[in-house]
Design an enzyme around this catalytic site. Sequence first.
Site, mmCIF file in Angstrom:
data_model
loop_
_atom_site.group_PDB
_atom_site.id
_atom_site.type_symbol
_atom_site.label_atom_id
_atom_site.label_comp_id
_atom_site.label_asym_id
_atom_site.label_seq_id
_atom_site.Cartn_x
_atom_site.Cartn_y
_atom_site.Cartn_z
ATOM 1 N N LYS A 634 30.184 -42.768 4.590
ATOM 2 C CA LYS A 634 29.568 -42.451 5.879
ATOM 3 C C LYS A 634 28.058 -42.707 5.866
ATOM 4 O O LYS A 634 27.531 -43.437 6.711
ATOM 5 C CB LYS A 634 29.851 -40.989 6.215
ATOM 6 N N THR A 635 27.352 -42.111 4.905
ATOM 7 C CA THR A 635 25.894 -42.303 4.872
ATOM 8 C C THR A 635 25.556 -43.754 4.498
ATOM 9 O O THR A 635 24.533 -44.288 4.924
ATOM 10 C CB THR A 635 25.211 -41.332 3.897
ATOM 11 N N GLY A 703 22.697 -49.038 -4.549
ATOM 12 C CA GLY A 703 21.668 -48.630 -3.586
ATOM 13 C C GLY A 703 21.772 -49.440 -2.310
ATOM 14 O O GLY A 703 21.976 -50.648 -2.342
ATOM 15 N N GLY A 705 19.683 -48.692 0.715
ATOM 16 C CA GLY A 705 18.615 -48.409 1.671
ATOM 17 C C GLY A 705 18.029 -49.653 2.302
ATOM 18 O O GLY A 705 17.574 -49.623 3.445
ATOM 19 N N GLU A 706 18.010 -50.752 1.574
ATOM 20 C CA GLU A 706 17.271 -51.916 2.072
ATOM 21 C C GLU A 706 18.120 -53.148 2.365
ATOM 22 O O GLU A 706 17.783 -53.940 3.251
ATOM 23 C CB GLU A 706 16.142 -52.250 1.096
HETATM 24 MO MO1 MOS Z 1 11.046 -48.793 0.368
HETATM 25 S S1 MOS Z 1 9.896 -50.182 1.380
HETATM 26 O O1 MOS Z 1 10.694 -49.114 -1.285
HETATM 27 O O2 MOS Z 1 10.556 -47.245 0.918
#
Ligand code: MOS
Length: 739
Positions: A634-635, A703, A705-706
């Site tokens: 979900k996240t 990971g 996030g990006e």
């Molecule tokens: Mo990310 S740009 O390493 O918070």
Amino acid sequence: MNTNYIGKGTSRVDGREKVTGQAKYAAEFTAEGMTHAFVVSSRIAKGKIKSIDASAALELEGVLDVFTHKNRPKLAWYDKSYQDEDSPPGSPFRPLYDSEIQFSMQPIALVVAETFELARYGASLVQVEYEEESHTTNLKANREKAYNPKKYKSGEPPKSRGNMEEAFAGAAAKVDQEYFHTSEHHNPMEMHASTVVWEDDGTMTIYDKTQSVKNSQNYIKKIFDLSTKDARVISPFVGGAFGSGLRPQYQLFLAVMAALALERSVKLVLTRQQMFSFGHRPATIQHLQLGASKDGNLLAAKHEAFAETSRFEDYAENVVVWQNTLYKCDNVAFDYKLVGLDVYTPLDMRAPGGVTGMYALESAMDELAVAAGIDPVELRLKNYTEKDQNEDAPFTSKELKECYRQAAEKFGWEKRNPEPRSMRDGHKLVGWGMASAAWEATQQEASAKAQLTADGKLIVSSATADIGTGTYTVMTQLAAETLGLPLEDVTFKLGDSTLPYAPLEGGSWTVSSVGSAVKKVCDAIGERLLKFSRKLPGSPFALAGLEEVKFENGMMKLKSDPSKGFYIKDIMQQRELDVIEEEVTSKPASEQKNYAPYAHAAVFVEVKVDEDFGTITVSRVVSGVAAGRVINTKTSRSQILGGIVWGIGMALEEESFMDNTFGRFMNHNLAEYHVPVNADVHDIEVIFVEEHDEIVNPIGAKGLGEIGIVGVAAAIANAVYHATGKRVRDLPITLDKVM
Ligand code: MOS
């Protein structure tokens, strides 16, 4: 009870606190006798402060002081500046150092008063006379002044190989183009803020908006010559950061300076306008040359970039490294140069360098596909590399082929007519485009502590952050599953400098780094439980090692015979234990050095372009992501969705307008700095491709996030070309560029 949480779609453990407004952010903490501060920002971009007169402000009842370069405290740091954990090479900006102005909106005075309104009014009364000097803020116009920095924190161009010029000259299909994107600014919901609470014993508790309480604390300690006990930094929640909170920003310095000088509590919140005064994704010019054989084999590739930086620091990004990671090629050349401008040092913004580099590379690959008459996906598969040519190393894992396959299938790519302007939906031109994406998946050193109490409750902690990505939740899941405890019996604590060390919450490495420490510390608790259980009457564990037991549903069980075991609570109680405590540090395994760790994605986009008005709608996105083990479906999906939405912003909307006459970003507000709103976001589908990775880190997760934002801008630009036949090589693609 089922305590298997990894890989499930668990809702945020902090969700309720957030939606009910109980989660407190840096500016929301308060204390008796709180004072309020307001920053006076420079009107000019370069020059000197000739005079600064704060007397009118100081005459107001309730204004406590006005700090300027004339009366600021003497600090050794002013003469020997200190670099924080995320500083690029150079000399960090020191607020109120002297009369010199280095960038527009530089903080030049701080008014401290009993109320916020008084501080703000006082700031409006500060009279400043400037001696203006001519400034330079235009990247394109100053390209010939570009230089290779002497030192790189990142961004060092890879070594060239083979003979690029010769191979390019002989190529049958060629692309030789420049791509550009402007500066972009972070616009998180939460403005940067620091609340310094002055305690009775003369110590400070600092509530800071940051992606690293340790980094903020170390910065304050060094600057003000304090001990760890003197300044505790707390940051339980962050209202969006994605890079803007990696470095301590000037509000932290100013608030602490004022608190120490006045021996009072001080709160300092930057305004939305001031959020445009401490760094941005740097405007970058990229030159790509790609040459292929008739059948689409890449023969030559050159990627060079020119990016802006400040006069005082060399901020560089990994812009030109991606060709080597994505496509096999023997004749390559790379260069990365900086242009010093009279602006604040640029700063990391979600997938810094990756978004930039792959915007240009993946646009150029699309142009090469057109030049060679090959399908864009096929071109990428043809040149697929099983080795990272930057380090000449194999990947820890790379399921990018599956990303292309699964996302293309879901999208319906095989129905694409390659001819531009060939697809329509009534009055709208329909375009389909795609791009590849990669992002680093490194592990950093991190520590964690765990306490298991007699009631079977577990507290795990580490000084990391949760910038909205779900750190609280995934760490709780990892700890709960490792010790077989119900989620509600596990608490994860973060955002407090008294906790064990964690690296900056960035680089998509928090699950990998802090997660590995959390798993390790829970294993250490498990080991202790096993020892304690061996001596219990009738113990089935007398001879068992840790690998022979499993923790599940509140119990420790024998793997070979799960009917045999003890409840964890019973072990604690029978051995009369109040608490078991462990603290560990987890470091990347040395074998990781022989491999290249990356997460990958393939993103497919449909746009609809109004034929008369040139307005662009991103009607459909399918992203296939391979990032190792997914801890929380979900996240994780939310991270990719968020990345894609930001990618839509980058492609079509986000643009910081530098007025070169004033040397100032003019649209420093949310009315004129456009970001996607709900009406801009339509169908988005996220596919997680199965990927097993035993090397990348102990939990096998890369990971997320990006990786979601990378490639999106290129896929949209490619789709716009397919829809309209017009290639826009300048972001954002606004309607004036399409018409
Ligand atoms: Mo990310 S740009 O390493 O918070």
